[in-house]
Motif scaffolding. Structure first.
Motif, short mmCIF file in Angstrom:
data_model
loop_
_atom_site.label_atom_id
_atom_site.label_comp_id
_atom_site.label_asym_id
_atom_site.label_seq_id
_atom_site.Cartn_x
_atom_site.Cartn_y
_atom_site.Cartn_z
N GLY A 93 1.50 6.84 1.41
CA GLY A 93 1.19 8.07 0.70
C GLY A 93 0.87 9.23 1.61
N ARG A 136 0.81 -1.22 0.00
CA ARG A 136 0.00 0.00 0.00
C ARG A 136 0.84 1.28 0.00
NH1 ARG A 136 -5.14 -0.42 -1.78
NH2 ARG A 136 -6.02 -2.42 -1.09
N GLY A 137 2.07 1.16 0.51
CA GLY A 137 2.90 2.35 0.57
C GLY A 137 2.46 3.29 1.69
N THR A 142 5.19 9.42 6.41
CA THR A 142 5.48 8.93 5.06
C THR A 142 6.70 8.03 4.98
OG1 THR A 142 6.73 10.95 4.59
CG2 THR A 142 4.41 10.93 3.94
N ARG A 192 8.79 4.49 6.58
CA ARG A 192 8.63 3.26 7.34
C ARG A 192 9.23 3.40 8.74
NH1 ARG A 192 8.00 -2.16 6.03
NH2 ARG A 192 8.73 -3.55 7.66
#
Length: 257
Positions: free
Chosen positions: A164, A161-162, A172, A174
């Motif tokens: 965004g 999913r990232g 934004t 990790r």
């Protein structure tokens, strides 16, 4: 996969694309759907005939709209959720007690979905509604869910999913999200400080079953100028954690009996 199976899958996909287009366009004519999707009117017409027969779309004066059959199906999915009557009761109570918007959110396919929401007397409109989907990492309830799921599932969602950006305050990276989830696990609840919508704060906490699996999350949201200070950091977390505790006890007792 046989050619017949591939053909059937593509037919289903086209029908769903048409449904999505009708929703995105807030109702549309045949020509508008044809232009929007790049499909021949004859192709769209074939799908719409079936969708109308099954009550998934309606048509009036040449304009097609989403039908209430989706509400019938969605209502069934909602009612079949574990402990839904108790979830509804807790959301309603939180909305009444705080005067703000309260909701219960679940995870599906790596997204957050509003299962149920209620507004208090002072609540502001935020665009939230039952069935609305969004990124988990941008909301208090979503982050609470992420913090309490398995590391493998967390990795899978972040990878597919990232992260965004939807506001200036959205997480934004990790590394930042991992650190935030650690803090959430330590204190038991998550904050959303204008990470989804400018001017809106929220507090959320995950609901788990007796095995530790995440069922969803309760949260309360409101305008940042009102939901701040000790109300944000102490009062709302206390109310939400109390509701979560009662809900988890109810779920555990229901399973045992």
């Amino acid at each position: 996969m046989t050619n017949k199976t591939k053909s059937g899958a593509r037919t289903t996909e086209t029908s769903l694309e048409i449904v999505d287009a009708i929703r995105d366009l807030d109702g549309a004519t045949m020509d508008e759907l044809s232009e929007y999707l790049g499909l021949a009117p004859s192709t769209i017409h074939r799908h719409l005939v079936t969708l109308r027969e099954r009550n998934y779309v309606t048509q009036e004066n040449g304009t097609y709209r989403i039908g209430f059959q989706f509400l019938t199906v969605g209502g069934y999915a909602q009612r079949m959720t574990t402990a839904f009557p108790m979830i509804k009761e807790k959301v309603d109570s939180l909305a009444a007690e705080t005067g703000e918007r309260a909701q219960f959110i679940v995870e599906e396919h790596g997204e957050r979905v509003y299962l149920y929401t209620e507004v208090g007397q002072s609540a502001v409109q935020t665009g939230a509604h039952v069935g609305k989907r969004g990124a988990l990492h941008t909301s208090a309830a979503g982050k609470a869910i992420l913090a309490n799921m398995s590391p493998e599932r967390f990795d899978e969602i972040v990878a597919t999913r990232g992260l965004g950006k939807v506001s200036e305050n959205t997480i934004t990276t990790r590394e930042e999200l991992t650190e935030e989830c650690e803090r959430i696990r330590e204190r038991g609840y998550a904050f959303n400080r204008q990470e989804t919508t400018e001017g809106v704060h929220a507090v959320g906490a995950a609901v788990t079953d007796s095995e530790g699996d995440v069922l969803g999350a309760l949260s309360v949201s409101g305008p940042a100028h009102r939901v701040k200070g000790t109300q944000l950091t102490e009062e709302l977390p206390e109310r939400i954690l109390s509701a979560v505790n009662e809900l988890e006890l109810y779920i555990e007792h229901s399973v045992q009996t």
